[in-house]
Write a protein that holds these residues in place. Structure first.
Motif: not given
Length: 79
Positions: A1-11
Motif C-alpha cells: 500500500m505504501k509503495k502504491l502511494f509513493l508511485i501515485l505521488t510520483a506520477l
C-alpha cells in the motif's frame, strides 16, 4: 500500500508540470488575443482590468505602469 502511494505521488508530480504548462500557455494565448499593444491605452486609467495592465507591462514594455518597480502594474486595480 505504501509503495502504491509513493508511485501515485510520483506520477502526480510528473504529470502536474505538463498540465500546468498547457493551462498557462492557453492563458497566455487568450491574453494575446484579447489585448493589443496598438489599442491606444497608455495609462492605468485606460486599463480595463489587472490582466489588461499586466499585458501592457509585460508584452508591450510599458514600464511606466509600474511606478514603484515591484512588478505589479497599476496598483489601484492590481491589488
Amino acid at each position: 500500500m505504501k509503495k502504491l502511494f509513493l508511485i501515485l505521488t510520483a506520477l502526480s508530480l510528473a504529470v502536474s508540470p505538463a498540465v500546468f504548462a498547457k493551462a498557462h500557455k492557453k492563458s497566455n494565448s487568450e491574453s494575446e488575443q484579447q489585448f493589443s499593444c496598438n489599442d491606444g491605452k497608455r495609462v492605468c486609467g485606460d486599463m480595463e482590468s489587472c490582466d489588461d495592465a499586466m499585458f501592457h507591462l509585460k508584452q508591450c514594455g510599458m514600464k511606466k505602469l509600474d511606478r514603484d518597480h515591484d512588478g505589479v502594474p497599476c496598483e489601484s486595480i492590481c491589488q
